[in-house]
Design an enzyme around this catalytic site. Structure first.
Site, PDB file in Angstrom:
ATOM      1  N   ASP A  64     -34.558  -4.196  75.668  1.00 64.90           N
ATOM      2  CA  ASP A  64     -34.467  -5.611  75.320  1.00 64.90           C
ATOM      3  C   ASP A  64     -34.069  -5.882  73.720  1.00 64.90           C
ATOM      4  O   ASP A  64     -34.813  -4.997  72.707  1.00 64.90           O
ATOM      5  CB  ASP A  64     -35.482  -6.362  75.478  1.00 64.90           C
ATOM      6  CG  ASP A  64     -35.736  -6.710  77.116  1.00 64.90           C
ATOM      7  OD1 ASP A  64     -34.976  -6.088  77.889  1.00 64.90           O
ATOM      8  OD2 ASP A  64     -36.599  -7.234  77.310  1.00 64.90           O
ATOM      9  N   HIS A 122     -37.853  -1.856  73.408  1.00 62.68           N
ATOM     10  CA  HIS A 122     -37.151  -2.796  72.611  1.00 62.68           C
ATOM     11  C   HIS A 122     -36.518  -1.847  71.440  1.00 62.68           C
ATOM     12  O   HIS A 122     -37.140  -0.958  70.956  1.00 62.68           O
ATOM     13  CB  HIS A 122     -38.297  -3.595  71.869  1.00 62.68           C
ATOM     14  CG  HIS A 122     -38.841  -4.662  72.936  1.00 62.68           C
ATOM     15  ND1 HIS A 122     -39.653  -4.379  73.756  1.00 62.68           N
ATOM     16  CD2 HIS A 122     -38.458  -5.998  73.076  1.00 62.68           C
ATOM     17  CE1 HIS A 122     -40.132  -5.725  74.349  1.00 62.68           C
ATOM     18  NE2 HIS A 122     -39.246  -6.641  73.826  1.00 62.68           N
TER      19      HIS A 122
END
Length: 274
Positions: free
Chosen positions: A86, A236
């Site tokens: 993400d 992430h």
């Protein structure tokens, strides 16, 4: 005619049985109503790990999610894992992540928002050129569970689709991850109606605080024991720890017997393509 003692006892027992059955029915109806209300309400995606090396339980079952073309884990009978990242912004770590993925021939799915695609077109194009998929993480990263009308929900996805196509020159894959994992049953319904597959995750760790990054050892302590067949791994790309350890992490996964799958193959199995 007066009932005998035995007759009275039978009558009392019959009445008790009837009351017991009625109470059971009422309890069942109450449970069903609470379950329906809970599934329709907003929720935060969460996991409960029961046993090392085994898939965790989610706060919605795989069977429930399947009814909405949604996933949190893949085929648990095979040692294949799916890497996802993400990203809401770029802070210099994505190139190292892409280098590590390339070195291992590992496909990944990057869930991006509008700000990322608009400000990092070259990195987005590199992701695509190297065989990765860009998924829809919404245009502005709102709490989608608070969006009740389809027009507003669709706007968040369609605006990112348009931006991606403008930058890359091809349509975006119909793969969606709710920001922060916040969702509701109506969100799942709307995403499915728009042709999207909703993707949660079955393994993640706290890697998103850029000013309070986990150590290398803390990362391995979470990401190695909890890996499992069919894992959809959320990382992430803003994490400096992830950029530092990814090559070694993938080495470890390979040594444990895992291979890296393409999320498209899992989500669109039996179809001609996303």
């Amino acid at each position: 005619m007066q009932l005998s003692f035995t007759g009275r006892r039978r009558r009392v027992l019959a009445l008790c049985c009837a009351l017991f059955c009625l109470c059971g029915m009422l309890a069942t109806l109450s449970y069903q109503r609470r379950t329906a209300a809970a599934s329709a309400a907003a929720d935060n995606w969460g996991l409960s790990f029961q046993k090392e090396g085994e898939p965790p339980a989610g706060n919605a079952t795989a069977e429930f999610l399947a009814g909405y073309d949604a996933w949190y884990v893949g085929d648990t009978s095979r040692p294949v894992i799916y890497l996802t990242f993400d990203a809401g912004f770029e802070n210099g770590n994505t190139e190292a992540i892409l280098d590590a993925l390339k070195a291992h021939g590992a496909p990944a799915t990057f869930f991006l928002v509008g700000n990322y695609i608009a400000t990092q077109p070259d990195l987005v194009r590199r992701m695509v050129a190297e065989g990765h998929t860009v998924g829809n993480h919404t245009n502005t990263h709102p709490d989608m569970s608070r969006i009740a009308d389809r027009a507003s929900f669709e706007k968040e996805l369609s605006e990112l689709e348009a931006l991606y196509e403008q930058v890359v020159g091809q349509p975006m894959a119909k793969i969606y991850r709710p920001p922060q994992g916040k969702f509701s049953q109506s969100n799942l319904e709307m995403a499915k109606a728009l042709g999207y597959k909703t993707v949660f995750w079955s393994l993640a760790y706290v890697d998103w605080y850029t000013d309070n990054q986990p150590t290398r050892q803390q990362a391995f302590d979470k990401l190695l024991p909890r890996i499992h067949n069919g894992a959809i791994v959320l990382l992430h790309s803003t994490s400096s720890t992830n950029a530092e350890i990814l090559d070694e992490l993938l080495d470890n996964y390979e040594q444990m017997g895992y291979t890296f799958g393409d999320l498209n193959d899992l989500l669109f199995a039996g179809q001609t393509g996303p």
